[in-house]
Design a protein around this motif. Structure first.
Motif, PDB file in Angstrom:
ATOM      1  N   LYS A  29      -6.351  -4.294 -10.729  1.00 46.88           N
ATOM      2  CA  LYS A  29      -5.789  -4.381  -9.371  1.00 46.88           C
ATOM      3  C   LYS A  29      -4.316  -4.093  -9.457  1.00 46.88           C
ATOM      4  N   VAL A  30      -3.830  -3.366  -8.450  1.00 42.11           N
ATOM      5  CA  VAL A  30      -2.402  -3.070  -8.384  1.00 42.11           C
ATOM      6  C   VAL A  30      -1.675  -4.273  -7.794  1.00 42.11           C
ATOM      7  N   LEU A  31      -0.557  -4.620  -8.408  1.00 45.17           N
ATOM      8  CA  LEU A  31       0.302  -5.666  -7.838  1.00 45.17           C
ATOM      9  C   LEU A  31       1.557  -4.995  -7.303  1.00 45.17           C
ATOM     10  N   ALA A  32       1.730  -5.048  -5.982  1.00 49.28           N
ATOM     11  CA  ALA A  32       2.945  -4.482  -5.379  1.00 49.28           C
ATOM     12  C   ALA A  32       3.851  -5.651  -4.996  1.00 49.28           C
ATOM     13  N   GLY A  33       3.988  -5.949  -3.695  1.00 45.34           N
ATOM     14  CA  GLY A  33       4.850  -7.069  -3.281  1.00 45.34           C
ATOM     15  C   GLY A  33       4.223  -8.429  -3.545  1.00 45.34           C
ATOM     16  N   GLY A  34       2.911  -8.440  -3.738  1.00 48.62           N
ATOM     17  CA  GLY A  34       2.229  -9.684  -4.070  1.00 48.62           C
ATOM     18  C   GLY A  34       2.047 -10.651  -2.902  1.00 48.62           C
ATOM     19  N   GLN A  35       2.465 -10.259  -1.712  1.00 50.05           N
ATOM     20  CA  GLN A  35       2.430 -11.202  -0.588  1.00 50.05           C
ATOM     21  C   GLN A  35       1.017 -11.462  -0.074  1.00 50.05           C
ATOM     22  N   SER A  36       0.127 -10.555  -0.355  1.00 50.59           N
ATOM     23  CA  SER A  36      -1.280 -10.797  -0.009  1.00 50.59           C
ATOM     24  C   SER A  36      -2.100 -11.096  -1.255  1.00 50.59           C
ATOM     25  N   LEU A  37      -1.795 -10.397  -2.345  1.00 56.42           N
ATOM     26  CA  LEU A  37      -2.621 -10.534  -3.546  1.00 56.42           C
ATOM     27  C   LEU A  37      -2.420 -11.884  -4.243  1.00 56.42           C
ATOM     28  N   ILE A  38      -1.175 -12.337  -4.349  1.00 52.65           N
ATOM     29  CA  ILE A  38      -0.944 -13.583  -5.093  1.00 52.65           C
ATOM     30  C   ILE A  38      -1.643 -14.783  -4.442  1.00 52.65           C
ATOM     31  N   ARG A  77       9.952  -1.654   0.406  1.00 54.96           N
ATOM     32  CA  ARG A  77       9.646  -2.944   1.043  1.00 54.96           C
ATOM     33  C   ARG A  77       9.711  -2.804   2.567  1.00 54.96           C
ATOM     34  N   HIS A  78       8.973  -3.698   3.229  1.00 56.23           N
ATOM     35  CA  HIS A  78       8.998  -3.691   4.699  1.00 56.23           C
ATOM     36  C   HIS A  78      10.438  -3.710   5.205  1.00 56.23           C
ATOM     37  N   ALA A  79      11.260  -4.570   4.613  1.00 55.44           N
ATOM     38  CA  ALA A  79      12.611  -4.792   5.135  1.00 55.44           C
ATOM     39  C   ALA A  79      13.434  -3.517   5.071  1.00 55.44           C
ATOM     40  N   GLY A 110       7.111  -7.720   0.569  1.00 55.81           N
ATOM     41  CA  GLY A 110       5.894  -6.980   0.895  1.00 55.81           C
ATOM     42  C   GLY A 110       6.197  -5.501   1.091  1.00 55.81           C
ATOM     43  N   THR A 111       5.229  -4.662   0.729  1.00 58.03           N
ATOM     44  CA  THR A 111       5.435  -3.218   0.835  1.00 58.03           C
ATOM     45  C   THR A 111       4.596  -2.638   1.970  1.00 58.03           C
ATOM     46  N   VAL A 112       5.110  -1.550   2.533  1.00 60.17           N
ATOM     47  CA  VAL A 112       4.394  -0.862   3.609  1.00 60.17           C
ATOM     48  C   VAL A 112       3.072  -0.308   3.073  1.00 60.17           C
ATOM     49  N   ALA A 122      -5.926  -7.236  11.159  1.00 60.16           N
ATOM     50  CA  ALA A 122      -4.951  -7.930  11.999  1.00 60.16           C
ATOM     51  C   ALA A 122      -3.528  -7.452  11.705  1.00 60.16           C
ATOM     52  N   ALA A 123      -3.368  -6.550  10.743  1.00 61.91           N
ATOM     53  CA  ALA A 123      -2.027  -6.121  10.346  1.00 61.91           C
ATOM     54  C   ALA A 123      -1.537  -4.978  11.235  1.00 61.91           C
ATOM     55  N   GLU A 124      -0.233  -4.896  11.360  1.00 61.68           N
ATOM     56  CA  GLU A 124       0.378  -3.926  12.266  1.00 61.68           C
ATOM     57  C   GLU A 124       0.364  -2.500  11.705  1.00 61.68           C
ATOM     58  N   LEU A 125       0.693  -2.374  10.398  1.00 63.17           N
ATOM     59  CA  LEU A 125       0.942  -1.028   9.875  1.00 63.17           C
ATOM     60  C   LEU A 125      -0.294  -0.125   9.853  1.00 63.17           C
ATOM     61  N   LEU A 166      -3.993   4.846  -7.420  1.00 60.51           N
ATOM     62  CA  LEU A 166      -2.762   4.208  -6.980  1.00 60.51           C
ATOM     63  C   LEU A 166      -2.301   4.937  -5.723  1.00 60.51           C
ATOM     64  N   ALA A 167      -2.040   4.160  -4.683  1.00 56.48           N
ATOM     65  CA  ALA A 167      -1.456   4.777  -3.480  1.00 56.48           C
ATOM     66  C   ALA A 167       0.027   4.962  -3.765  1.00 56.48           C
ATOM     67  N   VAL A 168       0.468   6.204  -3.843  1.00 56.59           N
ATOM     68  CA  VAL A 168       1.867   6.434  -4.231  1.00 56.59           C
ATOM     69  C   VAL A 168       2.784   6.525  -3.020  1.00 56.59           C
ATOM     70  N   ASP A 192       3.261 -14.661  12.760  1.00 58.20           N
ATOM     71  CA  ASP A 192       1.853 -14.740  12.357  1.00 58.20           C
ATOM     72  C   ASP A 192       1.155 -13.404  12.622  1.00 58.20           C
ATOM     73  N   TYR A 193       0.031 -13.219  11.936  1.00 57.40           N
ATOM     74  CA  TYR A 193      -0.835 -12.106  12.286  1.00 57.40           C
ATOM     75  C   TYR A 193      -1.192 -12.241  13.763  1.00 57.40           C
ATOM     76  N   ALA A 194      -1.306 -11.105  14.435  1.00 53.27           N
ATOM     77  CA  ALA A 194      -1.499 -11.129  15.880  1.00 53.27           C
ATOM     78  C   ALA A 194      -2.922 -11.534  16.270  1.00 53.27           C
TER      79      ALA A 194
HETATM   80  C1  LIG Z   1       2.770 -15.878   5.494  1.00 47.94           C
HETATM   81  C2  LIG Z   1       2.434 -14.434   5.570  1.00 47.94           C
HETATM   82  C3  LIG Z   1       2.373 -13.826   6.806  1.00 47.94           C
HETATM   83  C4  LIG Z   1       2.071 -12.498   6.908  1.00 47.94           C
HETATM   84  N1  LIG Z   1       2.020 -11.954   8.154  1.00 47.94           N
HETATM   85  C5  LIG Z   1       1.739 -10.649   8.267  1.00 47.94           C
HETATM   86  C6  LIG Z   1       1.697 -10.017   9.543  1.00 47.94           C
HETATM   87  O1  LIG Z   1       1.957 -10.653  10.571  1.00 47.94           O
HETATM   88  N2  LIG Z   1       1.364  -8.715   9.607  1.00 47.94           N
HETATM   89  C7  LIG Z   1       1.094  -7.987   8.479  1.00 47.94           C
HETATM   90  O2  LIG Z   1       0.818  -6.802   8.598  1.00 47.94           O
HETATM   91  N3  LIG Z   1       1.135  -8.532   7.261  1.00 47.94           N
HETATM   92  C8  LIG Z   1       1.457  -9.844   7.126  1.00 47.94           C
HETATM   93  N4  LIG Z   1       1.499 -10.390   5.878  1.00 47.94           N
HETATM   94  C9  LIG Z   1       1.144  -9.549   4.707  1.00 47.94           C
HETATM   95  C10 LIG Z   1       2.320  -8.785   4.186  1.00 47.94           C
HETATM   96  O3  LIG Z   1       2.700  -7.793   5.083  1.00 47.94           O
HETATM   97  C11 LIG Z   1       1.954  -8.170   2.849  1.00 47.94           C
HETATM   98  O4  LIG Z   1       3.118  -7.879   2.232  1.00 47.94           O
HETATM   99  C12 LIG Z   1       1.111  -6.892   2.865  1.00 47.94           C
HETATM  100  O5  LIG Z   1      -0.086  -7.106   3.530  1.00 47.94           O
HETATM  101  C13 LIG Z   1       0.740  -6.432   1.464  1.00 47.94           C
HETATM  102  O6  LIG Z   1       1.830  -5.875   0.831  1.00 47.94           O
HETATM  103  P1  LIG Z   1       2.209  -6.281  -0.650  1.00 47.94           P
HETATM  104  O7  LIG Z   1       3.160  -5.277  -1.126  1.00 47.94           O
HETATM  105  O8  LIG Z   1       2.663  -7.676  -0.664  1.00 47.94           O
HETATM  106  O9  LIG Z   1       0.819  -6.100  -1.421  1.00 47.94           O
HETATM  107  P2  LIG Z   1       0.134  -6.935  -2.569  1.00 47.94           P
HETATM  108  O10 LIG Z   1      -0.059  -8.346  -2.137  1.00 47.94           O
HETATM  109  O11 LIG Z   1       0.817  -6.728  -3.837  1.00 47.94           O
HETATM  110  O12 LIG Z   1      -1.266  -6.194  -2.615  1.00 47.94           O
HETATM  111  C14 LIG Z   1      -2.199  -6.281  -1.557  1.00 47.94           C
HETATM  112  C15 LIG Z   1      -3.454  -5.472  -1.899  1.00 47.94           C
HETATM  113  O13 LIG Z   1      -3.172  -4.087  -1.885  1.00 47.94           O
HETATM  114  C16 LIG Z   1      -3.342  -3.519  -3.172  1.00 47.94           C
HETATM  115  N5  LIG Z   1      -2.229  -2.597  -3.365  1.00 47.94           N
HETATM  116  C17 LIG Z   1      -0.927  -2.855  -3.065  1.00 47.94           C
HETATM  117  N6  LIG Z   1      -0.192  -1.770  -3.302  1.00 47.94           N
HETATM  118  C18 LIG Z   1      -1.028  -0.809  -3.773  1.00 47.94           C
HETATM  119  C19 LIG Z   1      -0.845   0.534  -4.164  1.00 47.94           C
HETATM  120  N7  LIG Z   1       0.345   1.103  -4.112  1.00 47.94           N
HETATM  121  N8  LIG Z   1      -1.926   1.218  -4.565  1.00 47.94           N
HETATM  122  C20 LIG Z   1      -3.136   0.656  -4.591  1.00 47.94           C
HETATM  123  N9  LIG Z   1      -3.362  -0.599  -4.242  1.00 47.94           N
HETATM  124  C21 LIG Z   1      -2.327  -1.328  -3.810  1.00 47.94           C
HETATM  125  C22 LIG Z   1      -3.368  -4.667  -4.130  1.00 47.94           C
HETATM  126  O14 LIG Z   1      -4.109  -4.363  -5.276  1.00 47.94           O
HETATM  127  C23 LIG Z   1      -3.997  -5.745  -3.302  1.00 47.94           C
HETATM  128  O15 LIG Z   1      -5.383  -5.579  -3.279  1.00 47.94           O
HETATM  129  C24 LIG Z   1       1.814 -11.729   5.741  1.00 47.94           C
HETATM  130  C25 LIG Z   1       1.887 -12.318   4.494  1.00 47.94           C
HETATM  131  C26 LIG Z   1       2.188 -13.660   4.391  1.00 47.94           C
HETATM  132  C27 LIG Z   1       2.282 -14.290   3.030  1.00 47.94           C
END
Ligand SMILES: Cc1cc2nc3c(=O)[nH]c(=O)nc-3n(C[C@H](O)[C@H](O)[C@H](O)COP(=O)(O)OP(=O)(O)OC[C@H]3O[C@@H](n4cnc5c(N)ncnc54)[C@H](O)[C@@H]3O)c2cc1C
Lengths: 289, 795
Positions: A29-38, A77-79, A110-112, A122-125, A166-168, A192-194
């Motif tokens: 599994k790819v770890l990017a920003g980790g905000q969903s995966l961790i 990153r989103h920011a 978190g990354t786009v 439920a995500a915007e992007l 890998l999504a580049v 929050d997610y919408a």
């Molecule tokens: C409290 C909280 C609230 C949030 N609210 C929202 C919200 O309102 N709207 C919203 O859209 N998101 C929300 N998020 C999610 C946030 O936007 C995440 O950052 C985003 O969904 C995933 O980006 P990431 O870089 O953190 O991915 P990661 O957590 O690193 O990865 C997520 C998944 O994508 C895969 N992946 C990531 N990058 C790649 C790549 N380049 N190639 C292949 N696979 C990849 C990973 O393997 C994993 O399965 C929220 C997160 C939290 C913790």
């Protein structure tokens, strides 16, 4: 809330990353920003045997504004995308949407592209990519392919990115002339997610009559739900378009479900209200463009 | 500087430490300790047929696995029922590890100890428990009617049943009065489950000193003294060989007054067995499913009233969901039923509750502890009466208020401390006047009409409450002045961030006449103070505050006596200013408290220059008297206890203006106003902080938080992703005004303030939404989706 054991890889180059991914296949599994995966790992909802951390691949952090649109690298990153003026000028919907994604600290990591691959309905992007007709570039050892948005989102939390891939980058087409966009949503709390959300795009011709009116709905089905309401709006100036009818047409396309935060009926109602508001906002932007 | 400190908005002295990461919380301790983790039941109701640990034995770093069968002696018995009550005829508590049967998702079944928490969780994941599923009992009304039993020997799932009745002046019961009242209303109210949700979960760290046969336990608790007694009893250790310390505690809000938790006895036991430090830090998911919840009640109300809105008779029947076990007794429904009358003189009152078992997490007090439900009931009733009669909502309340000249006012009920519920003081009409002014009550109809012209919907709401605070039985304080002039204060009661290091120091500094900087405060450490009850029921300031003041007075008296000897003055002529004892009006005849401390302790051996003055050849003492006089003790220290005759009653009134979106049904709080009376204020800034935090939690209960159990007894939202606590962005600015009616019951004239903010919020928000929408609001919390549903149903 501790993750199960995994092997951690920190490749230093794209080639190395693709090699590791090729070697680990289904187990990687790819770890990017980790905000969903961790969180998924900590709750032991996911247990990949290998984590491939792409955070050292600085080359993937690029955000490039090209004539046709914005190309966002996998480590952007989103920011960063949210704050970029050139991005906002080329495609304002990105900033409009990113302001609604989570909270500043999460947007800092978190990354786009991660959000697109994660494919949360439920995500915007994902809705933004779908509405704009963008694409995601997937690389694997020995090859690269561009997958259009329409084929990229395959189900809730499911995307076309396969094992070993890998999504580049992702590509978001630029805003055409005399067009406007808007993002409207209702969430339980800020960030929050919408419960329901609408991304809208309205385009006008030289006489300022509507030639395009499209929306993408968030939290309205398993993948972003697209609705083209150009026909419903008629070839009219925005002031005399029947936005309410357009909103009803959007409502009809949506397939929201009950969950613990809202009933399907309420979500459907919101989709109508938000579609009308977003379309009007987008039309106003188009007139100002 | 002067020593006028009591009542001053002194900045919290603990904040620099706590806010810059220098706090010492449970998980900061014992970095090398072994880690415990638990296999918890995934089922709400099941029999345990078999536990197979074989696959887990291969995990590298595994140290031990324990099930109920391994527990010795008293550890194998059910955990204590802390607060027995005659009405709790069927009290039941859990075993530390499940024995044969599990009764809620999250109940601990197996304890694993390993080198670290990761490995412990890996081992947990490999343990197979074979369950035979039983039908779960979920929902309080379903449980009350169900043939399926949570405990086989508890018929009807009824743990407790209690009726309290206060007859009218002419001796008639509430039911009779309601029958003959000019107006009557009957309705039903619902409040859902929420929970304390402290930022820091529970946690225990234990170390056994085999050479000394002594045990030290750190627990993130609201009562270290009582945990100590429980651990000593359960493990069969002599009390003096057990020390329990509450380190910095990252919030409690009630859940940590529950004790001993299974982990609080199991972790020390494992530490003893293994001869190693063992630590368990609760994670958030565990906190959701294996600590405690609160609030859920269904209330059936009948009320009879006259044309002026005066309540002649009130009858409330409550179904209280206490979850799978009753370790904390029936304190919550007792508080609901006795605090329900609030600031009102109710003609006659009958309240009946049944406390019901369900296959869900147990219910123990959460900040407010039954009062939010009580106030919701009473205040919804007041609003209904106003609506029925077409009267202003504040006028109906005013018509029912207990008047300032009626104190002490006996409500005729027995309170949670087993003592009569007698209000000590208050001024409710003045509170209401202040609140109406603060929020602009009388001008609101204009604002509402103006908003309506713009297509906006706004509404105003109000809620009043009385809160019994500072319940006994006692707390103590110990104050010692050392020969460096420092003042060391300790109390056995614990802190969870309320600012005790500041407010208790203010009390001591003011009583002793010393600068605040010289005073340090230790709480919740049984090495320093062994006798205490705990922190709950807004009691810390009242109980420990007064005990510390009394202890200071003892020390002061002693200091003055010794100084009088040294100064050859009359103690009655002496004062203490800035840590120096001096003759009133003549600052030159003086002796510092540091010196008094030296003189208070006759010495044979000198250890520093100051000490020389107290040694036997220094010539300080008279040959006619023993160095330590009869009835005296060496040292400048004092210990005293405060044990009140009964609780003291704080009160308050809140009002809010909300806006509801006519289309999306989103609910926004535009303004929130609080008038608060907790008697004399020790530190108004700390009191306001307590109110702000309370209101924030109240907003959670009103608009966001609920525990969503499905019919299988699975908690569907056991994470912060789906259990919605308000963020700072959801909490309104709180406008506050203080009224001070001192309590006549205690030396400092104070009342508790810790829970106040949370108590009326649901009632207030319901009142405001109802005003905005014109639809009765009778269940909380309310979400936009709920409001949308109500609108649909009403149209
Ligand atoms: C409290 C909280 C609230 C949030 N609210 C929202 C919200 O309102 N709207 C919203 O859209 N998101 C929300 N998020 C999610 C946030 O936007 C995440 O950052 C985003 O969904 C995933 O980006 P990431 O870089 O953190 O991915 P990661 O957590 O690193 O990865 C997520 C998944 O994508 C895969 N992946 C990531 N990058 C790649 C790549 N380049 N190639 C292949 N696979 C990849 C990973 O393997 C994993 O399965 C929220 C997160 C939290 C913790």
């Amino acid at each position: 809330m501790k993750p199960p054991p995994f092997t951690y890889h920190a490749p230093g180059s794209l080639g190395e990353a693709l090699d590791v991914l090729a070697g680990t296949g289904e187990d990687g599994k790819v770890l990017a920003g980790g905000q969903s995966l961790i969180p998924l790992l900590n709750m032991r909802l996911a247990a990949p045997a290998h984590l491939v951390d792409i955070n050292r691949l600085a080359g993937l952090a690029a955000v490039e504004v090209e004539p046709g649109g914005v190309r966002v690298g996998a480590l952007a990153r989103h920011a960063r995308v949210e704050r970029s003026e050139p991005v906002a000028a080329a495609q304002p919907l990105l900033r409009q949407a990113l302001r609604l994604v989570a909270h500043p600290v999460i947007r800092n990591r978190g990354t786009v592209v991660g959000s697109l691959v994660h494919a949360d309905p439920a995500a915007e992007l994902p809705a933004v990519l779908a509405l704009l007709g963008g694409s995601v570039r997937l690389a694997r050892r020995g090859g690269t392919r561009d997958v259009p948005a329409g084929e990229f989102f395959t189900g809730p939390l499911e995307s076309a990115a396969g094992p070993g891939e890998l999504a580049v980058s992702a590509f978001f087409p630029a805003l055409p002339p005399r067009s406007g966009t808007a993002f409207r949503e209702v969430a339980r709390r800020h960030g929050d997610y919408a419960l329901a959300g609408i991304a809208a795009l309205v385009g006008l011709d030289e006489d300022l009559r509507i030639t395009a009116a499209r929306v993408a709905c968030v939290s309205a089905g398993p993948v972003p739900v697209l609705a083209d309401v150009t026909g419903v709006c008629g070839h009219r100036p925005p002031a005399s378009a029947d936005w309410a009818a357009a909103a009803r047409a959007v409502q009809d396309r949506a397939e929201p479900e009950d969950d613990i935060h809202a009933t399907a009926a309420y979500r459907r109602h919101l989709i109508g209200v938000l579609a009308e508001r977003a379309l009007r906002d987008a039309a106003r932007e188009a007139l100002n463009a | 500087m002067t020593t006028k400190l009591f009542g001053e908005p002194v900045q919290r002295r603990e904040d620099p430490r706590l806010l810059t990461g220098r706090g010492r919380y449970l998980d900061d301790l014992g970095p090398d300790a072994l880690a415990a983790a638990f296999v918890r039941s995934p089922h709400a109701h099941a029999l345990i047929r078999d536990i197979d640990v074989s696959a887990a034995l291969d995990v590298d770093g595994l140290v031990a696995i324990y099930t109920w069968e391994d527990l010795p002696d008293r550890l194998a018995e059910p955990l204590p029922l802390l607060i027995p009550h005659p009405a709790l005829t069927h009290g039941r508590t859990a075993y530390p590890l499940a024995r044969e049967r599990v009764r809620h998702v999250g109940e601990p079944v197996v304890m694993v100890v390993a080198r670290d928490r990761y490995l412990a969780e890996d081992a947990c994941a490999l343990i197979r428990v074979d369950y035979e599923l039983l039908k779960p009992v979920v929902g309080v009304e379903e449980a009350a009617q169900s043939a399926q039993l949570v405990h086989d020997d508890v018929p009807g799932n009824v743990g407790a049943h209690l009726v309290q009745e206060v007859a009218s002046a002419d001796g008639r019961g509430a039911r009779e009065v309601i029958e003959s009242a000019p107006h009557t209303l009957a309705f039903r109210l619902d409040v859902e489950r929420s929970a304390s949700m402290p930022l820091e979960g529970r946690g225990v760290h234990a170390r056994w000193d085999a050479d000394d046969s002594s045990l030290r336990v750190y627990s993130s608790t609201q009562t270290s003294t009582s945990v100590r007694m429980a651990v000593a009893a359960k493990l069969g250790l002599p009390l003096p060989k057990v020390e329990v310390v509450a380190p910095d505690v990252g919030g409690g809000f009630g859940v940590k007054i529950m004790h001993p938790w299974p982990e609080e006895v199991l972790v020390p036991w494992a530490a003893m067995l293994l001869g190693r430090e063992v630590k368990w830090t609760e994670d958030r998911r565990e906190h959701f499913v294996s600590s405690a919840h609160e609030r859920a009640q269904v209330q059936f109300v009948r009320v009879g009233f006259d044309g002026g809105g005066r309540v002649l008779g009130l009858e409330v029947t409550i179904l209280h969901d206490h979850g799978a076990y009753t370790p904390y007794g029936i304190i919550v429904p007792i508080i609901t039923s006795t605090q329900l009358p609030g600031p009102y003189r109710i003609g006659s009152y009958r309240v009946e509750f049944s406390s019901i078992y369900t296959n869900t997490v147990q219910v123990t007090p959460y900040r407010g502890a039954g009062r939010p439900q009580a106030v919701f009931c009473m205040e919804r009733t007041m609003d209904r009466i106003a609506a029925h009669l077409g009267l202003d909502r504040t006028a109906v309340r005013a018509a029912n208020f207990i008047q300032p000249d009626e104190f002490p006012y006996d409500q005729g009920l027995i309170f949670q401390d087993g003592r009569p519920l007698i209000y000590d003081s208050g001024d409710y009409p003045e509170s209401l006047r202040m609140l109406k002014e603060l929020i602009g009550w009388d001008a609101f109809p204009e604002a509402k009409a103006e908003a309506a012209r713009e297509g906006r919907r706004i509404g105003i709401g109000i809620g009043c409450y009385v809160e019994g605070t500072g319940v006994g039985p006692y707390e103590g304080g110990h104050v010692q002045i050392t020969s460096d002039g420092r003042v060391h204060v300790s109390t056995g009661l614990t802190s969870q961030g309320q600012g005790h290091e500041t407010s208790f120091a203010q009390i001591a500094a003011a009583e002793l006449g010393v600068p605040l900087e010289r005073v340090s405060v230790v709480t919740g450490d049984t090495r320093r103070f062994g006798y205490a009850v705990g922190t709950f029921a807004s009691r810390a300031a009242v109980m420990s505050g007064n005990a510390i003041a009394l202890a200071c007075r003892k020390v002061r008296e002693k200091a003055l006596r010794i100084a009088a000897d040294a100064l050859e003055a009359d103690p009655r002529d002496l004062e203490i200013t800035d840590g120096v004892v001096h003759v009133a009006g003549s600052p030159h005849a003086s002796v510092p408290l540091a010196t008094v401390a030296v003189l208070s302790n006759p010495l044979r051996y000198a250890f520093d220059e100051e000490a020389v003055r107290a040694t036997q050849f220094a010539g300080g003492s008279s040959f006619d008297r023993p160095p330590v006089e009869e009835g005296q003790e060496p040292g400048l220290e004092g210990r005293d206890y405060y044990s009140p005759i009964r609780s003291t009653f704080a009160s308050g009134m809140h009002a809010a203006i909300v806006e509801t979106d006519p289309l999306t049904a989103e609910i926004r709080i535009l303004r929130y106003a609080v008038v608060h009376d907790c008697g004399n204020l020790i530190n108004p800034m700390i009191v306001e902080g307590q109110i702000h935090g309370g209101v924030a939690q109240g907003v959670g209960g009103a608009l966001y938080e609920r525990m969503v159990y499905d019919s299988h007894g699975q908690l569907l939202n056991a994470s912060f992703m789906d259990f919605l606590m308000p963020y700072a962005t959801e909490v309104p600015r709180v406008e506050t005004a203080h009224l001070q009616t001192p309590s006549p019951l205690n030396p400092l004239g104070i009342k508790g303030a810790g829970e106040a903010g949370v108590i009326p919020v649901s009632a207030v928000i319901a009142s405001a939404i109802e005003d905005a929408e014109g639809i009765p609001i009778d269940r909380m919390p309310i979400s936009p989706s709920d409001l949308f549903g109500l609108r649909r149903a009403a149209s």
